[in-house]
Scaffold this motif. Structure first.
Motif, PDB file in Angstrom:
ATOM      1  N   ALA A  56       1.150  -0.774   0.022  1.00 14.88           N
ATOM      2  CA  ALA A  56       0.007  -0.187   0.035  1.00 14.88           C
ATOM      3  C   ALA A  56       1.434   1.184  -0.142  1.00 14.88           C
ATOM      4  N   ASP A  57       1.875   1.174   0.977  1.00 12.93           N
ATOM      5  CA  ASP A  57       3.109   1.709   0.720  1.00 12.93           C
ATOM      6  C   ASP A  57       3.739   2.588  -0.263  1.00 12.93           C
ATOM      7  N   ASP A  58       3.455   1.307  -1.283  1.00 18.32           N
ATOM      8  CA  ASP A  58       4.556   1.754  -2.627  1.00 18.32           C
ATOM      9  C   ASP A  58       2.931   1.938  -3.471  1.00 18.32           C
ATOM     10  N   VAL A  59       2.849   1.482  -3.414  1.00 14.32           N
ATOM     11  CA  VAL A  59       1.305   2.075  -4.792  1.00 14.32           C
ATOM     12  C   VAL A  59       0.717   3.744  -4.286  1.00 14.32           C
ATOM     13  N   THR A  60       0.867   4.064  -3.230  1.00 15.31           N
ATOM     14  CA  THR A  60       0.565   5.313  -2.606  1.00 15.31           C
ATOM     15  C   THR A  60       1.637   6.359  -3.540  1.00 15.31           C
ATOM     16  N   GLN A  61       2.932   5.789  -3.669  1.00 14.10           N
ATOM     17  CA  GLN A  61       3.957   6.676  -3.645  1.00 14.10           C
ATOM     18  C   GLN A  61       3.893   6.752  -5.392  1.00 14.10           C
ATOM     19  N   GLU A  62       3.042   5.502  -5.831  1.00 17.03           N
ATOM     20  CA  GLU A  62       2.981   5.276  -7.321  1.00 17.03           C
ATOM     21  C   GLU A  62       1.522   6.587  -7.410  1.00 17.03           C
ATOM     22  N   VAL A  63       0.587   6.700  -6.991  1.00 20.99           N
ATOM     23  CA  VAL A  63      -0.360   7.674  -7.188  1.00 20.99           C
ATOM     24  C   VAL A  63       0.127   9.127  -6.906  1.00 20.99           C
ATOM     25  N   PHE A  64       1.046   9.288  -6.209  1.00 20.37           N
ATOM     26  CA  PHE A  64       1.018  11.089  -6.453  1.00 20.37           C
ATOM     27  C   PHE A  64       2.437  11.136  -7.845  1.00 20.37           C
ATOM     28  N   ILE A  65       3.364  10.243  -7.743  1.00 22.38           N
ATOM     29  CA  ILE A  65       3.818  10.028  -9.165  1.00 22.38           C
ATOM     30  C   ILE A  65       2.781  11.188  -9.832  1.00 22.38           C
ATOM     31  N   GLU A  66       2.037   9.693 -10.127  1.00 20.33           N
ATOM     32  CA  GLU A  66       1.062   9.999 -10.963  1.00 20.33           C
ATOM     33  C   GLU A  66       0.745  11.398 -10.975  1.00 20.33           C
ATOM     34  N   ALA A  67      -0.151  11.744  -9.776  1.00 23.65           N
ATOM     35  CA  ALA A  67      -0.861  12.897  -9.463  1.00 23.65           C
ATOM     36  C   ALA A  67       0.472  13.948 -10.654  1.00 23.65           C
ATOM     37  N   PHE A  68       1.109  13.809 -10.046  1.00 21.14           N
ATOM     38  CA  PHE A  68       2.579  14.912 -10.009  1.00 21.14           C
ATOM     39  C   PHE A  68       2.235  15.378 -12.017  1.00 21.14           C
ATOM     40  N   ASN A  69       2.186  14.356 -12.182  1.00 20.87           N
ATOM     41  CA  ASN A  69       2.561  14.200 -13.740  1.00 20.87           C
ATOM     42  C   ASN A  69       1.514  14.466 -14.611  1.00 20.87           C
ATOM     43  N   SER A  70       0.205  14.167 -14.125  1.00 24.71           N
ATOM     44  CA  SER A  70      -0.643  14.356 -14.414  1.00 24.71           C
ATOM     45  C   SER A  70      -1.837  15.250 -14.343  1.00 24.71           C
ATOM     46  N   ILE A  71      -1.127  15.577 -13.959  1.00 18.86           N
ATOM     47  CA  ILE A  71      -1.422  17.203 -12.958  1.00 18.86           C
ATOM     48  C   ILE A  71      -2.389  18.429 -14.187  1.00 18.86           C
ATOM     49  N   ASP A  72      -1.911  17.939 -14.957  1.00 19.14           N
ATOM     50  CA  ASP A  72      -2.324  18.778 -16.307  1.00 19.14           C
ATOM     51  C   ASP A  72      -4.072  18.568 -17.072  1.00 19.14           C
ATOM     52  N   LYS A  73      -4.223  17.295 -16.655  1.00 27.26           N
ATOM     53  CA  LYS A  73      -5.262  16.300 -16.734  1.00 27.26           C
ATOM     54  C   LYS A  73      -6.262  16.800 -15.997  1.00 27.26           C
ATOM     55  N   PHE A  74      -5.963  17.161 -14.727  1.00 32.17           N
ATOM     56  CA  PHE A  74      -7.343  17.088 -14.250  1.00 32.17           C
ATOM     57  C   PHE A  74      -8.177  18.405 -14.531  1.00 32.17           C
ATOM     58  N   ARG A  75      -8.938  18.184 -14.219  1.00 31.65           N
ATOM     59  CA  ARG A  75     -10.608  19.313 -14.794  1.00 31.65           C
ATOM     60  C   ARG A  75     -11.258  19.610 -13.504  1.00 31.65           C
ATOM     61  N   ALA A  76     -11.581  21.250 -13.660  1.00 33.43           N
ATOM     62  CA  ALA A  76     -12.098  21.416 -12.532  1.00 33.43           C
ATOM     63  C   ALA A  76     -13.107  21.148 -11.483  1.00 33.43           C
ATOM     64  N   ASP A  77     -13.914  20.322 -12.583  1.00 37.14           N
ATOM     65  CA  ASP A  77     -15.384  20.174 -12.335  1.00 37.14           C
ATOM     66  C   ASP A  77     -15.349  19.375 -11.146  1.00 37.14           C
ATOM     67  N   SER A  78     -14.372  18.755 -10.688  1.00 27.64           N
ATOM     68  CA  SER A  78     -14.272  17.927  -9.747  1.00 27.64           C
ATOM     69  C   SER A  78     -13.248  18.729  -8.537  1.00 27.64           C
ATOM     70  N   LYS A  79     -13.538  17.820  -7.080  1.00 25.87           N
ATOM     71  CA  LYS A  79     -12.521  18.226  -6.227  1.00 25.87           C
ATOM     72  C   LYS A  79     -11.326  17.528  -6.447  1.00 25.87           C
ATOM     73  N   ILE A  80      -9.982  17.897  -5.700  1.00 28.21           N
ATOM     74  CA  ILE A  80      -8.560  16.923  -5.680  1.00 28.21           C
ATOM     75  C   ILE A  80      -8.617  15.852  -5.287  1.00 28.21           C
ATOM     76  N   SER A  81      -9.447  15.443  -4.483  1.00 29.37           N
ATOM     77  CA  SER A  81      -9.677  14.312  -3.053  1.00 29.37           C
ATOM     78  C   SER A  81     -10.002  13.094  -3.896  1.00 29.37           C
ATOM     79  N   THR A  82     -11.696  14.012  -4.711  1.00 31.32           N
ATOM     80  CA  THR A  82     -12.360  13.108  -5.659  1.00 31.32           C
ATOM     81  C   THR A  82     -11.299  12.304  -6.665  1.00 31.32           C
ATOM     82  N   TRP A  83     -10.246  13.350  -7.378  1.00 30.02           N
ATOM     83  CA  TRP A  83      -9.268  12.737  -8.386  1.00 30.02           C
ATOM     84  C   TRP A  83      -8.600  12.309  -7.809  1.00 30.02           C
ATOM     85  N   LEU A  84      -8.184  12.350  -6.504  1.00 29.09           N
ATOM     86  CA  LEU A  84      -6.921  11.071  -6.230  1.00 29.09           C
ATOM     87  C   LEU A  84      -7.776   9.878  -5.757  1.00 29.09           C
TER      88      LEU A  84
END
Length: 201
Positions: A56-84
């Motif tokens: 779970a710790d390894d996957v958690t790190q992957e989640v935040f790496i993915e979030a950082f790398n794909s932030i440009d794809k984030f749409r403002a129609d949802s909350k950050i928590s929902t996206w994560l």
């Protein structure tokens, strides 16, 4: 009270907007802030799927790496928590699929991953603790056997204590669909656990 709730929603939305802008500008401080604020939430979600703290710790790190790398794809129609949550669920389910694939390769004599030694068994553990570990393994196996949508809805509700409305938003389905998935998940778990205990597994 209503005005206070509206104010809090507005402030949270404003904070989300600011941190999103900073992340899109690759601000490392904003990224650290994101991790600090949501790390426990993401870890809890991953743990509900993979059932192992190290994984779970390894996957958690992957989640935040993915979030950082794909932030440009984030749409403002949802909350950050929902996206994560969405990223965490996808990464966790992918981990499970890869893990099952690895087990299959090993079962036919092909090793897709290096050998990992089994954990040492502590025979000095109290009997009650061993029983508790066994019950957890049985429950984890039952959750893993659920259809993917049922498992996702159940984990978000049970492990993250999310309301049905939030789960519907995360999964992109209707509220009634969430209610149905969780109801069927509970029914399936009950059947599996009753069957298991009858067999004394």
């Amino acid at each position: 009270m209503l005005c206070l709730s509206c104010t809090l929603i507005f402030l949270n939305s404003k904070m989300d907007s600011v941190i999103i802008d900073q992340l899109k500008n690759r601000d490392e401080k904003a990224f650290r802030q994101l991790v600090e604020e949501y790390q426990q939430m993401v870890f809890r979600t991953c743990m509900g799927i993979v059932h192992n703290a190290d994984d779970a710790d390894d996957v958690t790190q992957e989640v935040f790496i993915e979030a950082f790398n794909s932030i440009d794809k984030f749409r403002a129609d949802s909350k950050i928590s929902t996206w994560l949550y969405r990223i965490a669920m996808n990464k966790s389910l992918n981990f499970i699929r890869d893990h099952k694939r690895s087990k299959f390769f090993q079962s036919i004599g092909l090793k897709s991953t290096p050998d990992i030694p089994d954990e040492d068994h502590n025979f000095d553990q109290p009997f009650e603790a061993l029983q508790q570990q066994q019950r957890k393994k049985i429950m984890d196996a039952a959750i893993d056997s659920l259809p993917e949508n049922q498992r996702t809805a159940f984990v978000l509700h049970k492990f993250d204590d999310l309301a049905y409305k939030e789960i519907a938003e995360i999964m992109g389905i209707s509220l009634s669909s969430v209610e149905s998935l969780i109801f069927r998940a509970k029914q399936n778990l009950q059947k599996k656990l009753i069957h298991c205990y009858k067999k004394s597994c």
